[in-house]
Design an enzyme around this catalytic site. Structure first.
Site, short mmCIF file in Angstrom:
data_model
loop_
_atom_site.label_atom_id
_atom_site.label_comp_id
_atom_site.label_asym_id
_atom_site.label_seq_id
_atom_site.Cartn_x
_atom_site.Cartn_y
_atom_site.Cartn_z
N ARG A 1 82.39 55.77 34.76
CA ARG A 1 80.99 55.44 35.08
C ARG A 1 80.27 54.77 33.90
NH1 ARG A 1 78.21 60.60 36.93
NH2 ARG A 1 79.78 61.58 35.62
N TRP B 1 79.35 51.75 33.62
CA TRP B 1 78.30 50.86 34.15
C TRP B 1 77.00 51.65 34.34
CZ3 TRP B 1 75.78 50.76 38.98
CH2 TRP B 1 75.20 49.55 39.36
N LYS B 2 77.11 52.80 34.99
CA LYS B 2 75.93 53.66 35.23
C LYS B 2 75.30 54.07 33.90
CE LYS B 2 75.01 58.48 36.48
NZ LYS B 2 73.85 58.39 37.38
N SER C 1 64.26 69.17 47.65
CA SER C 1 64.70 69.32 46.26
C SER C 1 63.57 69.05 45.29
CB SER C 1 65.87 68.38 45.97
OG SER C 1 65.48 67.03 46.20
N GLU D 1 66.46 73.90 45.48
CA GLU D 1 67.86 73.45 45.47
C GLU D 1 68.43 73.26 44.06
OE1 GLU D 1 68.49 70.17 48.18
OE2 GLU D 1 66.98 70.92 49.57
N ARG E 1 72.71 55.21 40.76
CA ARG E 1 73.03 56.49 41.40
C ARG E 1 74.43 56.44 42.00
NH1 ARG E 1 72.18 61.34 43.37
NH2 ARG E 1 72.39 61.84 45.57
N ASP F 1 68.90 68.49 57.54
CA ASP F 1 68.69 67.07 57.22
C ASP F 1 69.75 66.19 57.86
OD1 ASP F 1 66.51 67.68 55.70
OD2 ASP F 1 67.54 67.58 53.78
N HIS G 1 65.23 65.74 58.69
CA HIS G 1 64.69 64.68 57.84
C HIS G 1 65.62 63.47 57.88
CE1 HIS G 1 62.97 62.49 54.52
NE2 HIS G 1 64.13 62.48 53.91
N HIS H 1 61.36 57.12 45.06
CA HIS H 1 62.38 56.41 44.28
C HIS H 1 61.77 55.65 43.11
CE1 HIS H 1 64.22 57.01 48.29
NE2 HIS H 1 65.23 57.37 47.53
#
Length: 762
Positions: free
Chosen positions: A17, A19-20, A437, A488, A519, A603, A645, A698
């Site tokens: 990961r 790149w992340k 959450s 959560e 993400r 959900d 949801h 977001h």
């Protein structure tokens, strides 16, 4: 007939990961722009090199991105909303469009067809000057050539799909804007051809679901492009389904080759070729390895497919490739040595899929005997997993065959249930709640890591989780929310958490895939029959409820979302797997209810994304998806309120399905899509409990009370106040505490203002 290997796209995120981590380091100012660009180039070239070493002949370039390939295309063509005009540098504009900023709302984000990848929705504005603002594909093509000697295959999102995915124009404007795209695409293809690109992959996944009028319109578009740049070799690439309905028109497009999905669209595409043949002057790119799942290919089946096709066509050439970009699969399975041998041997991640392409190429060019030992290995692996005890549980089979019709419905209709629930719950008008959450701080993540590594005891970890839960119960009470959640803090991921506690699931150590931006998610692997083992959420939920007089919601992930966000076994239907999950969740819901939890949220954010691309296939999917939800939720008492949801979806297609879920309350993402669902409700009625998200979680910005009040006001024009709830768009796991608390305070105040307004108007 020449046969080549090709790939449609490679995972961006890096084996560890990288790149992340590079993205997030840049966003948090831990590295500067120069270091960011240098590291990204290293990652990009490493990906090309891996494919080169695996023996892939047509290696994609231009599929790499800093966030999203649709956003890349929007920037390239100048689809930059005017609200970002104050930003001057490329990266500032680009990331503001993707993520928003303190003062600017991000562009909308939604699902990439029926996958779990999200793209940034391009925005068209009146007066927009469409042009080739930035020929990034050319730069990346020349980079691979110069640095590695690789004559790559540029990958471009096609103009028709791009504009269909964009928003901001009305239907009457579509044809005009489409014509405006001709010039920049001509320039793009012309410059790539002049630079030496032998073949240019043009992705048009939307072709799988177009009407006759639309496909003919698309054909005119490509004819206009071809007229201006006749020598560029375009490979028109489709995926995610067949193009059976429009195949006859598509093979007449003025392109050098056509790519078809023979995994998810196998039956339709084979039927179309049987009926209409294939042009002798075009290359057929055969998507024969599943780019969306993690199982080893059935090489016998793939070779049989090639025999069938070669007996029916005389194409200019054949390309052996995945069904779609490998963006949707983890990179390499070699680190997954903790798995059972039968499961490990059944897997193929991106790098293994590249090896499979080379094996198939070898069989086709050198004869099947050249891969005889590999065929034996593959056959043995398939037999071992099929005959395993995990896939042949008698208790699961009995539970499934014992189902009755009344297992799929609540005892009373909604109106009567809701009256009983109002008496039991004593909630105010326009009740406020959150989606589930709360922030997973570095302390939460670090403590969980210590626990998983055995550095702290179970008791220490449980004490920490209880401390976080108690803290956020107090915060919620102080803020004035009406229905609380436990937060959560014990969960890494809304699907993984449940998979770890159900039979039939397994987990990878490094099976990460990109969901949106930086993400990444690590989907569970459903390899066997799914069954309930023991309580999964009881302890944390009951503890939270013991801390407050207010109602605390139980929080579960629904069966269809668990299915759609997992890598799913492919030996039985998805419907059957979904029913198995639903039966396990039904048991958990009954335990929550018997423990005193009277509001339970199940959900289903992924319900819409699992829909087939073709409208003719929708009803069958919706039927079993809704039935799965009902199977999970219908055994509770009438006084128990079931919530669900949804987020990130085009809901107008599934309003009837949402109604059929028979949830007492549904909360839906609204603010990021700029009120799109509110417009949908102007044309239909929804007569059950509903909460339309009043702010985008977001983005780091804290919206004002007035912004939220405006959305509430708009919502109440189409929703009955009696059944209306007020909530954020989605869970708050990724936000910081200092962003969450003021935002929720503004939300509660907006709710109070709305109640006052209703009282005044009454």
């Amino acid at each position: 007939m020449a046969i080549q290997t090709s790939n449609l796209g490679y995972p961006r995120i890096g084996l560890q990961r990288e790149w992340k981590k590079t993205l997030e380091a840049f966003w948090s100012n831990k590295i500067d722009e120069e270091q960011f660009l240098t590291t990204m180039k290293e990652i990009r070239l490493q990906h090309v090199k891996v494919q080169q070493e695996k023996g892939i002949e047509l290696i994609p370039v231009g599929d790499f991105t800093y966030y999203d390939h649709v956003l890349d295309t929007a920037y390239m063509l100048g689809f930059i909303p005017s609200r970002f005009s104050e930003f001057t540098s490329y990266l500032d504009v680009y990331f503001a469009m993707a993520r928003g900023s303190k003062d600017h709302v991000a562009s909308e984000m939604t699902k990439w067809f029926n996958t779990n990848y999200h793209y940034i929705v391009p925005e068209y504005e009146e007066g927009l000057q469409i042009s080739l603002k930035d020929n990034r594909p050319l730069r990346l093509y020349e980079e691979a050539k110069k640095e590695l000697g690789v004559d790559g295959k540029p990958v471009i999102l096609g103009p028709y799909t791009f504009l269909k995915l964009a928003k901001g124009y009305n239907e009457e404007q579509f044809a005009t804007i489409l014509k405006e795209l001709v010039a920049p695409y001509v320039q793009l293809f012309s410059e790539l051809h002049a630079a030496g690109a032998q073949i240019i992959q043009v992705d048009e996944p939307i072709f799988a679901s177009l009407t006759k009028d639309e496909i003919n319109q698309a054909k005119e578009l490509y004819e206009a492009i071809h007229k201006e740049v006749p020598n560029a070799n375009l490979l028109l690439q489709t995926y995610f389904d067949s193009v059976e309905e429009n195949y006859e028109e598509i093979i007449a497009f003025p392109v050098s080759g056509i790519g078809l999905d023979f995994v998810h669209g196998k039956e339709g595409n084979v039927n179309a070729i049987s009926k209409y043949g294939f042009p002798a002057d075009k290359i057929l790119a055969i998507g024969c390895i599943d780019g969306r799942n993690i199982w080893r290919a059935d090489l016998d089946d793939v070779l049989s497919l090639f025999t069938t096709l070669q007996n029916q066509i005389t194409a200019k050439g054949l390309i052996v490739q995945p069904s779609c970009s490998l963006l949707h699969t983890p990179i390499d399975k070699t680190e997954e040595t903790h798995l059972t041998s039968e499961l490990f041997d059944a897997l193929a991640f991106a790098n293994q899929k590249l090896e499979e392409l080379v094996l198939i190429h070898s069989a086709l060019t050198k004869g099947v005997e050249s891969i005889s030992s590999d065929l034996t290995t593959y056959r043995n692996a398939h037999h071992a997993i099929r005959s395993s005890a995990a896939r042949n549980r008698e208790d699961v089979k009995v539970a499934r065959t014992s189902l009755k019709e009344d297992d799929f419905s609540r005892p009373l209709p909604f109106e009567k249930r809701y009256e009983l629930q109002q008496v039991a719950l004593q909630l105010p008008l326009l009740p406020t709640t959150t989606i589930g959450s709360f922030p997973q701080t570095s302390e939460v993540r670090q403590t969980r890591k210590q626990w998983r590594n055995g550095d702290i005891t179970n008791e220490q970890y449980n004490q920490f989780i209880e401390k976080e839960t108690a803290k956020w119960i107090r915060y919620q009470e102080d803020i004035g929310l009406d229905v609380l959640v436990h937060g959560e803090f014990e969960r890494t991921d809304m699907v993984e958490y449940f998979g770890e506690r159900l039979a039939g699931f397994s987990f990878t150590k490094n099976g990460w895939v990109q969901s949106y931006g930086s993400r990444c998610v690590k989907p569970p692997v459903i390899y066997g029959d799914v069954a309930f083992i023991s309580g999964m959420t009881i302890k944390e939920t009951v503890y939270a409820q013991s801390l407050t007089e207010k109602v605390v919601k139980g929080m579960l992930t629904g069966p269809v979302t668990i299915l759609n966000w997992s890598f799913v076994r492919n030996d039985i239907s998805r419907k059957e797997v979904s029913y198995q999950i639903a039966l396990a969740l039904r048991h958990e819901i009954e335990l929550l209810e018997s423990s005193g939890i009277r509001v339970i949220q199940v959900d289903e954010p992924a319900l819409r994304e699992g829909m087939p691309l073709k409208e003719k296939d929708w009803d069958a999917y919706i039927t079993w998806a809704v039935q799965s939800f009902l199977l999970a939720t219908s055994s509770v008492e009438n006084e128990t309120q079931i919530h669900t949801h949804m987020c990130y979806s085009n809901f107008e297609d599934i309003v009837d399905a949402i109604r059929a879920l028979d949830a007492d309350v549904i909360s839906i993402e609204t603010s990021r899509s700029h009120g799109e669902f509110i417009n949908t409700l102007k044309h239909t009625t929804y007569e059950k409990g509903i909460g339309l998200g009043v702010y985008d979680i977001h983005s780091p910005r804290v919206p004002s009370k007035d912004e939220m009040f405006t959305i509430v006001e708009q919502s109440l024009q189409v929703c009955d106040p009696k059944y209306f709830w007020i909530n954020p768009d989605c869970g708050l796991k990724t936000r910081r505490t200092e962003e969450v608390i003021p935002a929720l305070e503004h939300m509660v105040q907006a709710a109070k203002d709305a109640r006052s307004l209703l009282k005044t108007n009454a």
